[in-house]
Write a protein that holds these residues in place. Structure first.
Motif, PDB file in Angstrom:
ATOM      1  N   HIS A  38       0.826  -1.204   0.000  1.00 31.02           N
ATOM      2  CA  HIS A  38       0.000   0.000   0.000  1.00 31.02           C
ATOM      3  C   HIS A  38       0.863   1.257   0.000  1.00 31.02           C
ATOM      4  N   LYS A  39       0.273   2.353  -0.501  1.00 31.56           N
ATOM      5  CA  LYS A  39       0.875   3.683  -0.414  1.00 31.56           C
ATOM      6  C   LYS A  39      -0.249   4.672  -0.173  1.00 31.56           C
ATOM      7  N   TYR A  40      -0.650   4.849   1.081  1.00 28.37           N
ATOM      8  CA  TYR A  40      -1.698   5.827   1.361  1.00 28.37           C
ATOM      9  C   TYR A  40      -1.551   6.400   2.756  1.00 28.37           C
ATOM     10  N   ALA A  41      -2.184   7.544   2.956  1.00 28.75           N
ATOM     11  CA  ALA A  41      -2.134   8.238   4.238  1.00 28.75           C
ATOM     12  C   ALA A  41      -3.502   8.810   4.566  1.00 28.75           C
ATOM     13  N   LEU A  42      -3.856   8.745   5.839  1.00 20.60           N
ATOM     14  CA  LEU A  42      -5.108   9.293   6.355  1.00 20.60           C
ATOM     15  C   LEU A  42      -4.779  10.362   7.392  1.00 20.60           C
ATOM     16  N   TYR A  84       2.511   6.513  -5.223  1.00 13.74           N
ATOM     17  CA  TYR A  84       3.668   7.295  -4.785  1.00 13.74           C
ATOM     18  C   TYR A  84       4.259   6.759  -3.480  1.00 13.74           C
ATOM     19  N   ASN A  85       5.490   6.254  -3.537  1.00 17.29           N
ATOM     20  CA  ASN A  85       6.257   5.951  -2.333  1.00 17.29           C
ATOM     21  C   ASN A  85       6.896   7.232  -1.804  1.00 17.29           C
ATOM     22  N   PHE A  86       7.277   7.213  -0.551  1.00 13.37           N
ATOM     23  CA  PHE A  86       7.890   8.399   0.054  1.00 13.37           C
ATOM     24  C   PHE A  86       9.395   8.337  -0.187  1.00 13.37           C
ATOM     25  N   GLN A 110      12.859   9.926  -2.933  1.00 18.04           N
ATOM     26  CA  GLN A 110      13.348  10.876  -3.932  1.00 18.04           C
ATOM     27  C   GLN A 110      13.034  10.390  -5.341  1.00 18.04           C
ATOM     28  N   ASN A 111      13.127   9.080  -5.563  1.00 14.40           N
ATOM     29  CA  ASN A 111      12.812   8.554  -6.892  1.00 14.40           C
ATOM     30  C   ASN A 111      11.374   8.860  -7.273  1.00 14.40           C
ATOM     31  N   ALA A 112      10.450   8.649  -6.330  1.00 13.45           N
ATOM     32  CA  ALA A 112       9.041   8.916  -6.618  1.00 13.45           C
ATOM     33  C   ALA A 112       8.804  10.394  -6.901  1.00 13.45           C
ATOM     34  N   GLU A 113       9.490  11.252  -6.185  1.00 10.70           N
ATOM     35  CA  GLU A 113       9.285  12.686  -6.335  1.00 10.70           C
ATOM     36  C   GLU A 113       9.917  13.238  -7.613  1.00 10.70           C
ATOM     37  N   LEU A 114      11.109  12.759  -7.960  1.00 14.50           N
ATOM     38  CA  LEU A 114      11.891  13.403  -9.017  1.00 14.50           C
ATOM     39  C   LEU A 114      11.975  12.628 -10.323  1.00 14.50           C
ATOM     40  N   TYR A 115      11.787  11.309 -10.297  1.00 10.75           N
ATOM     41  CA  TYR A 115      12.102  10.514 -11.478  1.00 10.75           C
ATOM     42  C   TYR A 115      10.975   9.588 -11.951  1.00 10.75           C
ATOM     43  N   ASN A 116      10.216   9.017 -11.035  1.00  8.31           N
ATOM     44  CA  ASN A 116       9.232   8.003 -11.415  1.00  8.31           C
ATOM     45  C   ASN A 116       7.953   8.622 -11.966  1.00  8.31           C
ATOM     46  N   PHE A 117       7.255   7.878 -12.799  1.00 10.63           N
ATOM     47  CA  PHE A 117       5.878   8.204 -13.137  1.00 10.63           C
ATOM     48  C   PHE A 117       4.996   7.674 -12.007  1.00 10.63           C
TER      49      PHE A 117
END
Length: 202
Positions: free
Chosen positions: A136-140, A151-153, A155-162
Motif C-alpha cells: 500500500h501507499k496511502y495516508a489518512l 507514490y512511495n515516500f 526521492q525517486n518517486a518525487e523526481l524521477y518516477n511516473f
C-alpha cells in the motif's frame, strides 16, 4: 479506486498523453489539477497530482503539518527524511502518528530508523501470511483526508518516477481506507532487532 468523476478522468487522460509525448521528446512538468477543491484543516488540495516533479511531497508535508489528531500511513517504501521530519514534528505536537510499513523495505531506510528513534508507533508487515509485501501507499489525516496512489515516500518517486496520487475527503473512501489500515495494523508486528538499518557513520 474506481471513479466516474469527469474531472479526474480528464486529468488522468492528460497525464497519460503527457507521458506518451515524453517518449517522443516532449518536455515539461506533469499535468496539474487546475483547481484545489479538496478542503482539509484550512488547506486546499488538488483532486490528483502526478510525478515526477509534480509537487506531491510538498502536498504530503503540508497535510501532515495541518493534522491535529491522527495520522495513519500504510507505505511500502519510505526513504524521505523530509516527510519523516514532518511526522516527528507532528508527534511532538501530540498528533497520534501510526505507520505500517513493509518489512523488507524498512531494513534499508534511515528515515524509518529516525521515526523509530523518535518513538513513532511502527508496525511491520510482509503481506498476508508473511508471503508477500505490504505494498500500500496511502495516508489518512485526522480521519478526514485520504491521499492514495502509487507514490512511495522517496526521492525517486518525487523526481524521477511516473506516479499518481488522489486526494479526497469523501467520507466513504476515507472510512474504507481506515478500515483497511485497522486490518494491517492488527496483522503487523513491532520492529525487532535487525528490522531497521544501523545508523550511518559520520
Amino acid at each position: 479506486v474506481f471513479k466516474t468523476d469527469a474531472a479526474l478522468i480528464e486529468g488522468f487522460t492528460r497525464n497519460w498523453e503527457w507521458m506518451w509525448a515524453l517518449e517522443k521528446g516532449g518536455v515539461g512538468a506533469p499535468p496539474a489539477d487546475p483547481l484545489r477543491p479538496v478542503a482539509f484543516s484550512g488547506g486546499k488540495y488538488p483532486r490528483y497530482a502526478f510525478s515526477p516533479q509534480g509537487g506531491v511531497e510538498d502536498l504530503l508535508v503540508d497535510a501532515i503539518g495541518r493534522s491535529k489528531s491522527t495520522i495513519d500511513i500504510a507505505i511500502f517504501s519510505f526513504y524521505s527524511q523530509r516527510v519523516a521530519d514532518a511526522l516527528i514534528a507532528a508527534q511532538k505536537r501530540k498528533v497520534a502518528v501510526r505507520l505500517a510499513a513493509d518489512t523488507g523495505q524498512t531494513r534499508r531506510s534511515q528515515a524509518m530508523l529516525a521515526l523509530s528513534n523518535a518513538g513513532v508507533a511502527l508496525r511491520l508487515s510482509a503481506g498476508r501470511g508473511g508471503a508477500g509485501v505490504m505494498h500500500h501507499k496511502y495516508a489518512l489525516f485526522d480521519g478526514a483526508l485520504l491521499m492514495s496512489g502509487s507514490y512511495n515516500f522517496s526521492q525517486n518517486a518525487e523526481l524521477y518516477n511516473f506516479e499518481n496520487d488522489l486526494f479526497t475527503a469523501a467520507k466513504g473512501e476515507v472510512a474504507a481506507f481506515g478500515g483497511e489500515f485497522a486490518v494491517i495494523w492488527a496483522q503487523g508486528r513491532a520492529p525487532e532487532p535487525g528490522d531497521l538499518p544501523a545508523p550511518k557513520s559520520l
